[in-house]
Design a protein around this motif. Sequence first.
Motif, PDB file in Angstrom:
ATOM      1  N   SER A   1       0.913 -29.227 -18.483  1.00 42.05           N
ATOM      2  CA  SER A   1      -0.277 -28.386 -18.608  1.00 42.05           C
ATOM      3  C   SER A   1      -0.598 -27.712 -17.280  1.00 42.05           C
ATOM      4  CB  SER A   1      -1.472 -29.227 -19.075  1.00 42.05           C
ATOM      5  OG  SER A   1      -1.846 -30.138 -18.065  1.00 42.05           O
ATOM      6  N   ALA A   2      -1.551 -26.801 -17.311  1.00 43.23           N
ATOM      7  CA  ALA A   2      -1.934 -26.045 -16.118  1.00 43.23           C
ATOM      8  C   ALA A   2      -2.508 -26.955 -15.037  1.00 43.23           C
ATOM      9  CB  ALA A   2      -2.943 -24.963 -16.481  1.00 43.23           C
ATOM     10  N   ASP A   3      -3.165 -28.037 -15.444  1.00 46.70           N
ATOM     11  CA  ASP A   3      -3.746 -28.949 -14.453  1.00 46.70           C
ATOM     12  C   ASP A   3      -2.783 -30.051 -14.016  1.00 46.70           C
ATOM     13  OD1 ASP A   3      -3.731 -30.406 -16.774  1.00 46.70           O
ATOM     14  OD2 ASP A   3      -5.875 -30.839 -16.793  1.00 46.70           O
ATOM     15  N   GLY A   4      -1.512 -29.978 -14.427  1.00 44.79           N
ATOM     16  CA  GLY A   4      -0.495 -30.918 -13.953  1.00 44.79           C
ATOM     17  C   GLY A   4      -0.276 -32.134 -14.826  1.00 44.79           C
TER      18      GLY A   4
ATOM     19  N   GLN B   1       0.240 -21.145 -15.923  1.00 43.70           N
ATOM     20  CA  GLN B   1      -0.604 -21.349 -14.749  1.00 43.70           C
ATOM     21  C   GLN B   1      -0.291 -22.658 -14.019  1.00 43.70           C
ATOM     22  OE1 GLN B   1      -2.583 -18.832 -13.816  1.00 43.70           O
ATOM     23  NE2 GLN B   1      -1.757 -17.781 -15.601  1.00 43.70           N
ATOM     24  N   SER B   2       0.715 -23.398 -14.473  1.00 38.93           N
ATOM     25  CA  SER B   2       1.043 -24.672 -13.819  1.00 38.93           C
ATOM     26  C   SER B   2       1.718 -24.407 -12.476  1.00 38.93           C
ATOM     27  CB  SER B   2       1.942 -25.523 -14.719  1.00 38.93           C
ATOM     28  OG  SER B   2       3.145 -24.862 -14.971  1.00 38.93           O
ATOM     29  N   ASP B   3       1.685 -25.424 -11.611  1.00 40.59           N
ATOM     30  CA  ASP B   3       2.253 -25.317 -10.276  1.00 40.59           C
ATOM     31  C   ASP B   3       3.777 -25.245 -10.376  1.00 40.59           C
ATOM     32  OD1 ASP B   3       2.498 -25.371  -7.490  1.00 40.59           O
ATOM     33  OD2 ASP B   3       2.564 -27.558  -7.453  1.00 40.59           O
ATOM     34  N   ALA B   4       4.355 -24.135  -9.943  1.00 43.84           N
ATOM     35  CA  ALA B   4       5.803 -23.929 -10.064  1.00 43.84           C
ATOM     36  C   ALA B   4       6.581 -24.943  -9.241  1.00 43.84           C
ATOM     37  CB  ALA B   4       6.166 -22.514  -9.641  1.00 43.84           C
ATOM     38  N   ALA B   5       6.078 -25.309  -8.066  1.00 40.30           N
ATOM     39  CA  ALA B   5       6.782 -26.286  -7.224  1.00 40.30           C
ATOM     40  C   ALA B   5       6.860 -27.641  -7.922  1.00 40.30           C
ATOM     41  CB  ALA B   5       6.085 -26.415  -5.877  1.00 40.30           C
ATOM     42  N   MET B   6       5.798 -28.026  -8.618  1.00 37.12           N
ATOM     43  CA  MET B   6       5.794 -29.292  -9.338  1.00 37.12           C
ATOM     44  C   MET B   6       6.782 -29.249 -10.506  1.00 37.12           C
ATOM     45  SD  MET B   6       4.481 -31.270 -12.127  1.00 37.12           S
ATOM     46  CE  MET B   6       3.181 -30.342 -12.845  1.00 37.12           C
ATOM     47  N   VAL B   7       6.853 -28.117 -11.204  1.00 33.70           N
ATOM     48  CA  VAL B   7       7.781 -27.977 -12.325  1.00 33.70           C
ATOM     49  C   VAL B   7       9.226 -28.017 -11.823  1.00 33.70           C
ATOM     50  CG1 VAL B   7       8.559 -26.437 -14.172  1.00 33.70           C
ATOM     51  CG2 VAL B   7       6.117 -26.741 -13.759  1.00 33.70           C
ATOM     52  N   ILE B   8       9.505 -27.349 -10.703  1.00 31.30           N
ATOM     53  CA  ILE B   8      10.858 -27.364 -10.146  1.00 31.30           C
ATOM     54  C   ILE B   8      11.240 -28.764  -9.689  1.00 31.30           C
ATOM     55  CG2 ILE B   8      12.275 -26.513  -8.223  1.00 31.30           C
ATOM     56  CD1 ILE B   8      10.729 -23.850  -8.527  1.00 31.30           C
ATOM     57  N   ALA B   9      10.295 -29.477  -9.064  1.00 38.34           N
ATOM     58  CA  ALA B   9      10.565 -30.862  -8.649  1.00 38.34           C
ATOM     59  C   ALA B   9      10.839 -31.740  -9.870  1.00 38.34           C
ATOM     60  CB  ALA B   9       9.390 -31.409  -7.845  1.00 38.34           C
ATOM     61  N   LEU B  10      10.114 -31.508 -10.943  1.00 42.17           N
ATOM     62  CA  LEU B  10      10.344 -32.257 -12.178  1.00 42.17           C
ATOM     63  C   LEU B  10      11.729 -31.964 -12.743  1.00 42.17           C
ATOM     64  CD1 LEU B  10       9.136 -34.113 -14.357  1.00 42.17           C
ATOM     65  CD2 LEU B  10       8.233 -32.085 -15.461  1.00 42.17           C
ATOM     66  N   ILE B  11      12.146 -30.713 -12.709  1.00 45.50           N
ATOM     67  CA  ILE B  11      13.485 -30.350 -13.192  1.00 45.50           C
ATOM     68  C   ILE B  11      14.557 -31.021 -12.345  1.00 45.50           C
ATOM     69  CG2 ILE B  11      15.096 -28.419 -13.450  1.00 45.50           C
ATOM     70  CD1 ILE B  11      12.672 -26.692 -14.252  1.00 45.50           C
TER      71      ILE B  11
END
Length: 133
Positions: free
Chosen positions: A64-67, A104-114
């Motif tokens: 979600s947008a809030d992580g 609207q989610s944090d792209a850095a967090m999504v990339i780290a998750l990937i």
Amino acid sequence: MRLVKPKKKSAVENVLPLINVVFLLLIFFMLAGALEKAELLEITPPETANSGQPDDTTAILLVSADGRISFEDKILERDDVVGHLRDYFAQHPDGRLKLKADAQSDAAMVIALIEELRAVGLKELGLLATGAS
């Protein structure tokens, strides 16, 4: 010979069949709309220029947008995601995953998750997005 004129219907009697049909349609659309499974988190995916449809995969990971992160209808803590996915892919070795992140989610967090998913041994990951209008 005397003919009897038919009795004129009142305005209420003329509207009643219409009301019955409207209520039947209302009930039908309420039931038809409730058949789709709602997602645990409200996600608005980013737009894509690609018009291809994603393949059918076995699991969906929501960000979600809030992580907040959801997997298999459970909201997970950020640290627990890798463990849950490792267990899932141990049971489903050929399993694939769709990642649906909010625009609207944090792209850095999504990339780290990937990157963490790659470390778990995920072979195929589909990123979900909406089509550009």
